[in-house]
Design a protein around this motif. Structure first.
Motif, mmCIF file in Angstrom:
data_model
loop_
_atom_site.group_PDB
_atom_site.id
_atom_site.type_symbol
_atom_site.label_atom_id
_atom_site.label_comp_id
_atom_site.label_asym_id
_atom_site.label_seq_id
_atom_site.Cartn_x
_atom_site.Cartn_y
_atom_site.Cartn_z
ATOM 1 N N ILE A 35 -4.513 -5.091 14.655
ATOM 2 C CA ILE A 35 -4.751 -3.833 15.396
ATOM 3 C C ILE A 35 -4.032 -3.793 16.699
ATOM 4 O O ILE A 35 -3.348 -3.082 17.466
ATOM 5 N N LYS A 36 -4.500 -5.010 17.627
ATOM 6 C CA LYS A 36 -3.806 -5.318 18.892
ATOM 7 C C LYS A 36 -2.430 -5.269 18.820
ATOM 8 O O LYS A 36 -1.788 -4.833 19.837
ATOM 9 N N LYS A 37 -1.729 -5.867 17.950
ATOM 10 C CA LYS A 37 -0.365 -6.116 17.601
ATOM 11 C C LYS A 37 0.299 -4.603 17.470
ATOM 12 O O LYS A 37 1.305 -4.502 18.197
ATOM 13 N N MET A 38 -0.322 -3.945 16.640
ATOM 14 C CA MET A 38 0.006 -2.335 16.561
ATOM 15 C C MET A 38 0.114 -1.805 17.865
ATOM 16 O O MET A 38 1.019 -1.056 18.187
ATOM 17 N N LEU A 39 -0.916 -1.868 18.734
ATOM 18 C CA LEU A 39 -1.003 -1.016 19.886
ATOM 19 C C LEU A 39 0.002 -1.700 20.822
ATOM 20 O O LEU A 39 0.585 -1.078 21.527
ATOM 21 N N HIS A 40 0.079 -3.215 20.813
ATOM 22 C CA HIS A 40 1.220 -3.774 21.693
ATOM 23 C C HIS A 40 2.740 -3.072 21.152
ATOM 24 O O HIS A 40 3.426 -3.082 22.317
ATOM 25 N N LYS A 41 2.848 -2.809 20.117
ATOM 26 C CA LYS A 41 4.059 -2.253 19.777
ATOM 27 C C LYS A 41 4.505 -0.776 20.075
ATOM 28 O O LYS A 41 5.599 -0.322 19.825
ATOM 29 N N GLY A 42 3.191 -0.301 20.825
ATOM 30 C CA GLY A 42 3.491 1.128 21.199
ATOM 31 C C GLY A 42 3.132 2.122 19.919
ATOM 32 O O GLY A 42 3.345 3.320 20.093
ATOM 33 N N LEU A 43 2.745 1.643 18.782
ATOM 34 C CA LEU A 43 2.143 2.465 17.830
ATOM 35 C C LEU A 43 0.955 3.181 17.990
ATOM 36 O O LEU A 43 -0.033 2.447 18.626
ATOM 37 N N VAL A 44 0.601 4.550 17.572
ATOM 38 C CA VAL A 44 -0.579 4.998 17.745
ATOM 39 C C VAL A 44 -1.544 5.072 16.554
ATOM 40 O O VAL A 44 -0.839 5.433 15.177
ATOM 41 N N PRO A 45 -2.669 4.615 16.631
ATOM 42 C CA PRO A 45 -3.541 4.783 15.490
ATOM 43 C C PRO A 45 -3.743 6.371 15.044
ATOM 44 O O PRO A 45 -3.757 7.257 15.767
ATOM 45 N N SER A 46 -3.842 6.308 13.733
ATOM 46 C CA SER A 46 -3.967 7.759 13.141
ATOM 47 C C SER A 46 -5.358 7.588 12.745
ATOM 48 O O SER A 46 -6.203 6.791 12.787
ATOM 49 N N ALA A 47 -5.737 9.216 12.282
ATOM 50 C CA ALA A 47 -7.177 9.269 11.747
ATOM 51 C C ALA A 47 -7.592 8.009 10.879
ATOM 52 O O ALA A 47 -8.673 7.990 10.623
ATOM 53 N N VAL A 48 -6.612 7.837 9.600
ATOM 54 C CA VAL A 48 -7.001 7.051 8.703
ATOM 55 C C VAL A 48 -7.157 5.571 9.397
ATOM 56 O O VAL A 48 -8.067 4.923 8.776
ATOM 57 N N THR A 49 -6.432 5.310 10.354
ATOM 58 C CA THR A 49 -6.828 3.885 10.938
ATOM 59 C C THR A 49 -8.169 3.816 11.378
ATOM 60 O O THR A 49 -8.853 2.655 11.240
ATOM 61 N N TYR A 50 -8.597 4.753 12.205
ATOM 62 C CA TYR A 50 -9.846 4.712 12.833
ATOM 63 C C TYR A 50 -10.597 4.908 11.743
ATOM 64 O O TYR A 50 -11.800 4.141 11.776
ATOM 65 N N ARG A 51 -10.743 5.599 10.708
ATOM 66 C CA ARG A 51 -11.899 5.575 9.473
ATOM 67 C C ARG A 51 -11.855 3.886 8.821
ATOM 68 O O ARG A 51 -12.822 3.719 8.714
ATOM 69 N N SER A 52 -10.814 3.502 8.553
ATOM 70 C CA SER A 52 -10.650 2.332 7.949
ATOM 71 C C SER A 52 -11.365 1.288 8.912
ATOM 72 O O SER A 52 -11.979 0.464 8.390
ATOM 73 N N VAL A 53 -10.903 1.276 10.168
ATOM 74 C CA VAL A 53 -11.487 0.346 11.199
ATOM 75 C C VAL A 53 -13.179 0.496 11.255
ATOM 76 O O VAL A 53 -14.001 -0.608 11.249
ATOM 77 N N ILE A 54 -13.469 1.882 11.604
ATOM 78 C CA ILE A 54 -14.865 1.831 11.781
ATOM 79 C C ILE A 54 -15.695 1.415 10.476
ATOM 80 O O ILE A 54 -16.853 0.791 10.589
ATOM 81 N N HIS A 55 -15.257 1.799 9.389
ATOM 82 C CA HIS A 55 -15.967 1.483 8.044
ATOM 83 C C HIS A 55 -16.300 0.071 7.714
ATOM 84 O O HIS A 55 -17.274 -0.263 7.539
ATOM 85 N N LYS A 56 -15.159 -0.663 8.191
ATOM 86 C CA LYS A 56 -15.160 -2.224 7.753
ATOM 87 C C LYS A 56 -16.179 -2.759 8.807
ATOM 88 O O LYS A 56 -16.947 -3.630 8.454
ATOM 89 N N PHE A 57 -16.010 -2.530 10.133
ATOM 90 C CA PHE A 57 -16.811 -3.103 11.155
ATOM 91 C C PHE A 57 -18.453 -2.573 10.976
ATOM 92 O O PHE A 57 -19.061 -3.625 11.121
ATOM 93 N N CYS A 58 -18.483 -1.538 10.743
ATOM 94 C CA CYS A 58 -19.883 -0.966 10.582
ATOM 95 C C CYS A 58 -20.528 -1.749 9.259
ATOM 96 O O CYS A 58 -21.626 -1.838 9.328
#
Length: 849
Positions: free
Chosen positions: A692-715
């Motif tokens: 995720i940090k690499k993706m942000l460093h590349k200038g890519l913007v997280p999508s709603a699916v990215t948020y859902r996926s990250v939140i689900h796995k961490f929670c």
């Protein structure tokens, strides 16, 4: 002096290594406003007559390419001529660097492609002179021109240079058709077409031929190329040859060829080369570049060419002014076009009928039909009578809107006001326009009216109406019209028969279409590729793709050649029927014949392979397409990566992610999200975090699916603190309004209510409905766990933020509070509803009881 000689010698003794760039550029059909300009003025050194109506009829009126039905042309992609981006092993030596900065970029190529010659293995010993576009002394002023955004009316300033004493036009050049048939021209074109077997010997032959060609013959070579990119490559390759220099007429020929395409950057470079070399530039040269930019959809750069024209000291004429008006109209800048027209009149350039026709077209495109008619009415008072094109443009708009009654009124007005008699062209135009927009019955009425007046409607007009009926599935009406053609002695041709075959297949009458295909020989016309492709499409739609495949194998015996569309039709049919292996073999055969599937078709097969669990085969297929030069894009890579993630082969997915960068296909958010989700699913949270940090460093913007996926796995793993830190970084890149709502809801679903309650303040910063839903979920979770007091506290925090909790849910909380002996809290909860008018005071006692 010695230093200058040393530098000159150093400049002339370097090794030239050319790298062939084949950038696929789609070329649209010629814009109707300039069809006469493009096709009727084949001689690039001839002056364009400003009174020539190059507008003719709107392309929306006569062109029928939307449905793949073009007379005289076969359906499919035309041969690419010299260029081929699909096999870099067959690279020719005359090559053009595609960068904006360089005429020819000298690059070191690690592997020497076959057919590439350097100065050390050149058998003829010729040296090649290269014009360096990276020299700031040569090119800096023009690059600066493109960096500065001009004012909207900067293009009006060039009109101030107009003087009524114009320079003489270029002399008219005749005999262009004869030059096309010249043996030297044919042999040059033959060598260009032999790119698949390009060798140093062939290039040497082409070089010697070039020195024997006259300027007009070089122009003929440029005009004869099917692929305009091939003409551009040949132009620059020839310009680099020793003891050869293009005649000015060749520059104009090249610009004329490019004006029919979207190769605007190539046209700009040719124009800049002319300016740099001091070649006499007529306004038409700038007009060609403007048209090319306009075709590419870049109105700003198109008008900026006029600033370059002013800088070069070239006086405008009526031709280039009409081009500017057309560009502004196509760019939906009608007001600027009107200002430009007024400025023309002020400086003494009188608009002609073409100028006004451009404005009429602009008004029609904006559905301002009254304004268009007003322009026609005012033209006589300005000394310019409208022509038939002026009326045809308005008629085209009316036909599109099916306002046939107004079309007839306009025909009468055309005759009454301007003595323009409806002729055969008028009726043919109306028939084509009505047929294209699906109004076949109205087109038949005009056809009969034309025949009653003695005009002969040929097979082209009949075919257009027949095609319209077939598109609507009215096969009986189409057959009736064919019989009428035969009774009037107008024999249907291959286009007419193909339209009927396509219509029959469209309604599922494949057997009838087969009979008609066989009967075409009796009517004196042989089926072509379009005819067979239409029939094969019908077979595939009927579930007979295997039979269609067999017919393709017998194509040589039937004297027809499948094209890209033929292969695509059969491939889709095999895929629909589950014959995946056959579809893959067909694609490989398609590539071997020089036709290439689109990225969408490649992705279709990749996804099917992945669904069957054959991810390795999908990767191998994609790599083969990539090696052959097919249009493999990041979506294809993402599909394979998703397939590996589905199989939990994350190492292969990560490896393929690196391969994307190596092949210059940059992954997007969807690609990263697929891998991040798979890593989280397999418990590899740290790796997911780093990705995720690499993706942000590349200038890519997280999508709603990215948020859902990250939140689900961490929670799911209870790593709330790590999640909050990561969310902070993600939200700094792209705001997500519901991020913390999702966190609380996921924590509730996993039973981690304490952490959810801590985050409640982040949600209650705004009083939105989605925030209320999140609070309700937390209240319900507390009730389920038997903690109504905390549900009560959540409700109170909602009241403090002017959010009204759900009344039914609050009643459940009140009852549970009463059962636990907390009557004061229960009364306070209901009292807050009463204070806000949600419960009437007289019902308060009933609620408490």
């Amino acid at each position: 002096m010695a230093l200058r000689l040393h530098l000159l010698g150093k400049k002339l003794t370097f090794e030239v290594r050319n790298q062939f760039h084949a950038r696929p550029v789609s070329c649209n059909s010629a814009t109707a406003f300039f069809s006469s300009w493009s096709s009727g003025n084949p001689n690039p050194n001839s002056h364009i007559n400003p009174n020539l109506c190059f507008q003719c009829v709107d392309s929306d009126q006569l062109d029928d390419t939307e449905n793949g039905y073009v007379r005289g042309k076969e359906m499919g992609v035309k041969n690419s001529g010299l260029l081929s981006s699909c096999d870099k092993r067959i690279t020719p030596n005359f090559c053009l660097d595609s960068s904006d900065k360089g005429y020819v970029r000298v690059e070191e190529i690690g592997v020497k492609h076959s057919g590439l010659l350097s100065s050390c293995d050149n058998p003829s010993g010729d040296r090649r002179e290269i014009c360096n576009f990276d020299d700031p002394d040569e090119d800096g002023e023009y690059e600066e021109e493109e960096k500065v955004e001009g004012d909207e009316d900067d293009d009006l300033r060039v009109l101030n240079m107009f003087s009524k004493t114009q320079r003489e036009n270029f002399r008219s050049v005749d005999g262009d058709e004869d030059e096309l048939r010249h043996p030297l021209v044919k042999e040059t074109c033959r060598l260009i077409d032999l790119r698949s077997g390009w060798t140093p010997k062939l290039e040497s032959e082409l070089r010697h031929l070039l020195r024997s060609l006259k300027p007009l013959q070089v122009c003929a070579v440029l005009h004869s190329q099917n692929d305009e990119r091939a003409a551009l490559e040949f132009f620059f390759w020839a310009d680099r040859q020793w003891r050869y220099r293009h005649d000015p007429v060749v520059y104009y020929a090249m610009l004329e060829v490019l004006s029919k395409t979207k190769l605007c950057e190539g046209a700009r470079r040719v124009l800049r080369l002319m300016l740099r070399r001091g070649i006499d530039c007529r306004p038409e040269a700038f007009g060609y570049v403007m048209i090319s930019y306009s075709r590419g959809g870049n109105m700003v750069k198109s008008m900026r060419v006029m600033s370059l024209m002013q800088k070069a000291g070239v006086e405008p004429n009526l031709s280039v002014c009409n081009t500017a008006i057309h560009v502004l109209v196509k760019g939906n800048k009608l007001e600027r076009a009107l200002r430009f027209l007024n400025r023309m009149q002020i400086v003494g350039i009188e608009p002609n009928v073409v100028s006004y026709n451009c404005l009429i077209k602009g008004y029609c495109d904006m559905h301002q039909i009254d304004d268009a008619m007003h322009v026609i009415a005012e033209m006589p008072s300005k000394g310019c009578l409208p022509d038939k094109v002026s009326y045809y443009t308005v008629m085209g708009f009316l036909c599109k809107e099916k306002r046939v009654k107004e079309v007839r009124e306009l025909m009468e007005k055309m005759l009454k006001d301007n003595k323009l008699f409806p002729d055969q062209v008028t009726y043919n135009t109306l028939i084509h326009m009505l047929s294209k927009h699906g109004y076949g019955d109205d087109a038949v009425e005009f056809l009969k009216e034309a025949e009653e007046r003695g005009f002969l409607i040929d097979k082209v007009g009949y075919s257009a109406i027949i095609h319209s009926f077939c598109q609507e599935g009215r096969i009986d009406k189409a057959k009736e019209l064919v019989r009428e053609m035969l009774s009037k002695g107008c024999s249907p041709d291959v286009v007419t028969h193909t339209a009927v075959i396509n219509g029959l297949c469209h309604v599922g009458e494949v057997d009838e279409a087969r009979k008609l295909l066989q009967q075409m020989y009796k009517h004196g016309c042989r089926p072509n590729t379009v005819s067979y492709t239409a029939f094969l499409n019908g077979l595939c739609r009927s579930g007979k793709s295997s039979e269609a495949r067999e017919m393709m194998n017998l194509s040589e015996e039937e004297w027809w050649t499948p094209n890209a569309i033929t292969y695509s039709v059969v491939m889709h049919g095999l895929h629909r029927e589950g014959e995946l292996s056959e579809a893959l073999d067909l694609v490989k055969e398609m590539v071997s014949k020089g036709f290439y599937p689109t990225a969408v078709e490649i992705n279709l097969l990749i996804q099917s392979l992945c669904q069957e669990g054959r991810v390795d085969d999908a990767k191998k297929f994609m790599e083969e397409c990539l090696q052959k030069g097919c249009a493999v894009n990041k979506v294809n890579f993402t599909s394979v990566i998703h397939g590996f993630c589905q199989k939990d082969d994350l190492d292969a997915a990560l490896s393929l992610l690196d391969d994307m960068y190596l092949s210059n296909r940059r992954p997007d958010t969807v690609t990263y999200t697929a891998i991040i989700n798979a890593l989280g699913k397999n418990g590899r949270i740290e790796e997911a975090t780093e990705l995720i940090k690499k993706m942000l460093h590349k200038g890519l913007v997280p999508s709603a699916v990215t948020y859902r996926s990250v939140i689900h796995k961490f929670c799911q793993q209870g790593r709330v603190e790590d999640l909050l830190k990561l969310l902070e970084k993600m939200l700094s890149r792209q705001k997500c309004r519901t991020a913390y709502n999702q966190v609380i809801e996921k924590l509730c679903s996993f039973g981690n209510l304490d952490e959810a309650y801590k985050l409640l303040g982040k949600v209650l910063r705004t009083a939105a409905r989605i925030d209320a839903n999140t609070c309700h979920m937390l209240m319900q979770s507390y009730l389920s766990k038997g903690i109504p007091l905390l549900s009560y506290k959540v409700a109170c925090r909602m009241f403090n933020r002017n959010l009204i909790p759900d009344l039914k849910l609050s009643e459940k909380v009140r009852k549970r509070l009463m059962l636990e002996g907390k009557a004061d809290e229960a009364d306070k909860l209901m009292l807050q509803f009463v204070e806000r008018g949600c419960i009437l005071p007289q019902h308060k006692q009933n609620v408490q009881s």
